[in-house]
Scaffold this motif. Structure first.
Motif, PDB file in Angstrom:
ATOM      1  N   ARG A  42       0.815  -1.218   0.000  1.00 52.10           N
ATOM      2  CA  ARG A  42       0.000   0.000   0.000  1.00 52.10           C
ATOM      3  C   ARG A  42       0.852   1.273   0.000  1.00 52.10           C
ATOM      4  O   ARG A  42       0.318   2.376  -0.109  1.00 52.10           O
ATOM      5  CB  ARG A  42      -0.919   0.006   1.212  1.00 52.10           C
ATOM      6  CG  ARG A  42      -1.935  -1.117   1.195  1.00 52.10           C
ATOM      7  CD  ARG A  42      -2.954  -0.950   2.307  1.00 52.10           C
ATOM      8  NE  ARG A  42      -3.843  -2.080   2.405  1.00 52.10           N
ATOM      9  CZ  ARG A  42      -4.862  -2.319   1.585  1.00 52.10           C
ATOM     10  NH1 ARG A  42      -5.099  -1.504   0.594  1.00 52.10           N
ATOM     11  NH2 ARG A  42      -5.634  -3.372   1.756  1.00 52.10           N
ATOM     12  N   ALA A  43       2.163   1.136   0.130  1.00 51.80           N
ATOM     13  CA  ALA A  43       3.044   2.301   0.228  1.00 51.80           C
ATOM     14  C   ALA A  43       3.109   3.052  -1.100  1.00 51.80           C
ATOM     15  O   ALA A  43       2.932   2.477  -2.176  1.00 51.80           O
ATOM     16  CB  ALA A  43       4.446   1.860   0.643  1.00 51.80           C
ATOM     17  N   GLU A  44       3.365   4.331  -0.992  1.00 52.87           N
ATOM     18  CA  GLU A  44       3.560   5.169  -2.173  1.00 52.87           C
ATOM     19  C   GLU A  44       4.897   4.827  -2.819  1.00 52.87           C
ATOM     20  O   GLU A  44       5.851   4.448  -2.129  1.00 52.87           O
ATOM     21  CB  GLU A  44       3.551   6.651  -1.776  1.00 52.87           C
ATOM     22  CG  GLU A  44       2.231   7.134  -1.217  1.00 52.87           C
ATOM     23  CD  GLU A  44       1.134   7.145  -2.274  1.00 52.87           C
ATOM     24  OE1 GLU A  44       1.438   7.422  -3.452  1.00 52.87           O
ATOM     25  OE2 GLU A  44      -0.025   6.865  -1.915  1.00 52.87           O
ATOM     26  N   GLU A  45       4.959   4.990  -4.109  1.00 54.66           N
ATOM     27  CA  GLU A  45       6.183   4.709  -4.869  1.00 54.66           C
ATOM     28  C   GLU A  45       7.373   5.500  -4.314  1.00 54.66           C
ATOM     29  O   GLU A  45       8.500   5.013  -4.259  1.00 54.66           O
ATOM     30  CB  GLU A  45       5.956   5.049  -6.341  1.00 54.66           C
ATOM     31  CG  GLU A  45       7.076   4.657  -7.256  1.00 54.66           C
ATOM     32  CD  GLU A  45       7.019   3.210  -7.679  1.00 54.66           C
ATOM     33  OE1 GLU A  45       8.085   2.684  -8.038  1.00 54.66           O
ATOM     34  OE2 GLU A  45       5.938   2.612  -7.643  1.00 54.66           O
ATOM     35  N   SER A  46       7.120   6.715  -3.854  1.00 53.17           N
ATOM     36  CA  SER A  46       8.193   7.582  -3.356  1.00 53.17           C
ATOM     37  C   SER A  46       8.832   7.059  -2.069  1.00 53.17           C
ATOM     38  O   SER A  46       9.919   7.503  -1.694  1.00 53.17           O
ATOM     39  CB  SER A  46       7.652   8.992  -3.120  1.00 53.17           C
ATOM     40  OG  SER A  46       6.654   8.971  -2.122  1.00 53.17           O
TER      41      SER A  46
END
Length: 65
Positions: A42-46
């Motif tokens: 679920r983490a953002e790509e950044s």
């Protein structure tokens, strides 16, 4: 013949019990694994950073399993 049949019934029940216990254990393991992996999924790509195999090896040297 009836005694022989009851042995098979008991053995079958025992096997079913073992299979259910094994499946329950598998479900618990999958639930734990999902809990560990889900935040990363679920983490953002950044939030990710590149790591080489060398980076990972260096990070883990000296750790014991």
């Amino acid at each position: 013949m009836a005694a022989d049949n009851s042995i098979h019934v008991r053995a079958g029940e025992h096997i079913r019990s073992l299979v259910r216990r094994d499946l329950q254990g598998s479900n618990e393991v999958w639930a734990l694994l999902k809990g560990e992996l889900e935040p990363g999924l679920r983490a953002e790509e950044s939030e990710f950073r590149a790591a080489s195999a060398h980076d990972v090896i260096q990070r883990n040297q000296g750790r014991s399993l």
